[in-house]
Design an enzyme around this catalytic site. Structure first.
Site, short mmCIF file in Angstrom:
data_model
loop_
_atom_site.label_atom_id
_atom_site.label_comp_id
_atom_site.label_asym_id
_atom_site.label_seq_id
_atom_site.Cartn_x
_atom_site.Cartn_y
_atom_site.Cartn_z
N LYS A 162 -28.64 -74.09 71.51
CA LYS A 162 -28.31 -73.90 70.08
C LYS A 162 -29.41 -74.48 69.18
O LYS A 162 -29.88 -73.83 68.25
CB LYS A 162 -26.97 -74.57 69.80
CG LYS A 162 -26.59 -74.71 68.34
CD LYS A 162 -25.98 -73.46 67.77
CE LYS A 162 -25.79 -73.59 66.26
NZ LYS A 162 -25.30 -72.39 65.66
N LYS A 237 -28.98 -79.74 59.01
CA LYS A 237 -28.27 -80.47 60.07
C LYS A 237 -28.85 -80.09 61.45
O LYS A 237 -29.17 -80.95 62.26
CB LYS A 237 -26.77 -80.13 60.02
CG LYS A 237 -25.98 -80.69 61.19
CD LYS A 237 -24.56 -80.15 61.29
CE LYS A 237 -23.96 -80.56 62.62
NZ LYS A 237 -22.59 -80.10 62.83
P1 NAD Z 1 -15.59 -77.66 58.36
O1 NAD Z 1 -16.02 -78.91 57.66
O2 NAD Z 1 -15.10 -76.51 57.55
O3 NAD Z 1 -14.46 -78.01 59.46
C1 NAD Z 1 -14.38 -79.21 60.17
C2 NAD Z 1 -12.92 -79.63 60.21
O4 NAD Z 1 -12.78 -80.79 61.04
C3 NAD Z 1 -12.36 -80.02 58.83
O5 NAD Z 1 -11.25 -79.20 58.52
C4 NAD Z 1 -11.98 -81.50 58.98
O6 NAD Z 1 -10.82 -81.85 58.25
C5 NAD Z 1 -11.74 -81.58 60.49
N1 NAD Z 1 -11.82 -82.94 61.00
C6 NAD Z 1 -12.77 -83.88 60.74
N2 NAD Z 1 -12.50 -85.01 61.42
C7 NAD Z 1 -11.37 -84.78 62.13
C8 NAD Z 1 -10.58 -85.56 63.02
N3 NAD Z 1 -10.92 -86.82 63.33
N4 NAD Z 1 -9.47 -85.01 63.55
C9 NAD Z 1 -9.12 -83.73 63.23
N5 NAD Z 1 -9.81 -82.94 62.40
C10 NAD Z 1 -10.92 -83.46 61.86
O7 NAD Z 1 -16.85 -77.22 59.25
P2 NAD Z 1 -17.12 -75.78 59.91
O8 NAD Z 1 -17.96 -74.96 59.02
O9 NAD Z 1 -15.84 -75.25 60.44
O10 NAD Z 1 -18.07 -76.20 61.14
C11 NAD Z 1 -17.57 -76.82 62.31
C12 NAD Z 1 -18.68 -76.96 63.32
O11 NAD Z 1 -19.23 -75.67 63.60
C13 NAD Z 1 -19.86 -77.82 62.83
O12 NAD Z 1 -20.31 -78.61 63.89
C14 NAD Z 1 -20.90 -76.78 62.40
O13 NAD Z 1 -22.23 -77.28 62.51
C15 NAD Z 1 -20.64 -75.68 63.41
N6 NAD Z 1 -21.05 -74.34 62.95
C16 NAD Z 1 -20.73 -73.91 61.70
C17 NAD Z 1 -21.13 -72.65 61.29
C18 NAD Z 1 -20.79 -72.14 59.90
O14 NAD Z 1 -21.36 -71.11 59.51
N7 NAD Z 1 -19.89 -72.77 59.17
C19 NAD Z 1 -21.84 -71.82 62.17
C20 NAD Z 1 -22.13 -72.26 63.47
C21 NAD Z 1 -21.71 -73.55 63.84
#
Ligand code: NAD
Length: 290
Positions: A162, A237
């Site tokens: 990734k 990031k």
């Molecule tokens: P987001 O911030 O929308 O979602 C993360 C969720 O985790 C939040 O709802 C938060 O409340 C929850 N959370 C945090 N700590 C927690 C805990 N201790 N217990 C339970 N829940 C908890 O982020 P996202 O956009 O959904 O991204 C998630 C992952 O996917 C990241 O690592 C990001 O880098 C990766 N990612 C995102 C994208 C994108 O386009 N958004 C694309 C590829 C990869």
């Protein structure tokens, strides 16, 4: 399958919803976000993972993953698989896998490509590190949430794939944007530039599928006011993770280092926060050499 799903944010919610729609019994937990339709809400991590054959996590970073994994592994059924789909550092992925092995569980690092659109449509690509047995267990779920799952190797190999991919993407985006800005100053029409480069040796996914110039090529965030898409801060990031990994592995990555520094400046000191990562083009447009 009985599934626990932790982290129901922008990505996790549609992924969990797709699993529920496909007939799996999904129990979800998030500190803040609500459960999507079809997913049974749990009051704690322990409750969400109880009796689950597979536990999926979709969390912001490696530190949070490690804390959640501690709690989850203590409550998971023996032999269950913890499958982390977040983008985190390679070291955290390997540490969680080692902890899972000690506790008698399987573990996969399975970060995704495809963004929120891919998560909703069930067309993500998974890059997976971990054992053959754990991969085989989770494969039917990858097939629901995505269109492709590549088993890249042992624990950490998914995260390695990734961040290497996204380091190429960040560097290529910058190169394409600075070339468009140079072409402007040389009086070259952007349409002609696209016509030539998209069919010449400078072509790339960035130029051909996600062109940072407005009104050129297939529709992209450049045609939508540079709204993400893939936000510049998420690119930052991933570039930082690539440099953390490069430092740990003593790899020389000068272009990745420059790309990380440029996105850091764009997001933290300029107006890049909240913009798509292709908004590097309007940034370069406004600048001169000095
Ligand atoms: P987001 O911030 O929308 O979602 C993360 C969720 O985790 C939040 O709802 C938060 O409340 C929850 N959370 C945090 N700590 C927690 C805990 N201790 N217990 C339970 N829940 C908890 O982020 P996202 O956009 O959904 O991204 C998630 C992952 O996917 C990241 O690592 C990001 O880098 C990766 N990612 C995102 C994208 C994108 O386009 N958004 C694309 C590829 C990869």
């Amino acid at each position: 399958m009985k599934i626990g799903f932790i982290g129901l944010g922008n990505m996790g919610a549609p992924m969990a919803a797709n699993l529920a729609k496909a007939g799996h019994a999904v129990t979800g937990f998030d500190l803040a976000a609500p459960c999507p339709e079809g997913v049974a809400p749990a009051k704690s991590i322990a409750e969400a993972v109880q009796g689950a054959e597979v536990v999926i996590t979709m969390l912001p970073n490696g530190a949070i993953l490690r804390a959640v994994a501690d709690e989850a592994l203590a409550a998971m059924a023996p032999g269950a698989v913890l499958c982390d789909c977040s983008t985190v550092d390679v070291e955290s992925a390997r540490a969680v896998a080692a902890e899972a092995a000690t506790a008698g569980m399987g573990a996969l690092d399975a970060p995704v490509s495809g963004g929120v659109g891919g998560a909703s449509a069930g067309t993500l690509t998974f890059m997976v590190g971990g054992s053959d047995a754990a991969f085989a267990t989770v494969k039917p779920l990858f097939d629901v949430m995505g269109q492709k799952a590549v088993h890249c190797g042992a624990s950490g190999a998914g995260q390695a794939a990734k961040i290497c991919n996204n380091m190429i993407l960040g560097v290529t985006m910058i190169a394409t944007c600075e070339a468009f800005a140079l072409a402007d100053k040389l009086g070259l029409d952007r349409g002609k530039m696209f016509d030539v480069v998209s069919t010449s040796s400078g072509y790339s996914w960035v130029m051909n599928a996600y062109c940072p110039a407005t009104g050129i090529g297939p529709k992209s965030p450049a045609d939508n006011g540079y709204k993400p898409g893939f936000a510049a801060e998420l690119m930052l990031k991933d570039l930082r993770l690539s440099q953390q990994a490069a430092t740990g592995a003593d790899a020389d990555t000068p272009m990745g280092e420059l790309a990380a520094a440029l996105y850091a400046r764009f997001v933290e000191e300029e107006d890049g926060k909240g913009m798509d990562f292709s908004a590097m083009l309007p940034r370069f447009e406004k600048r001169s050499r000095g």
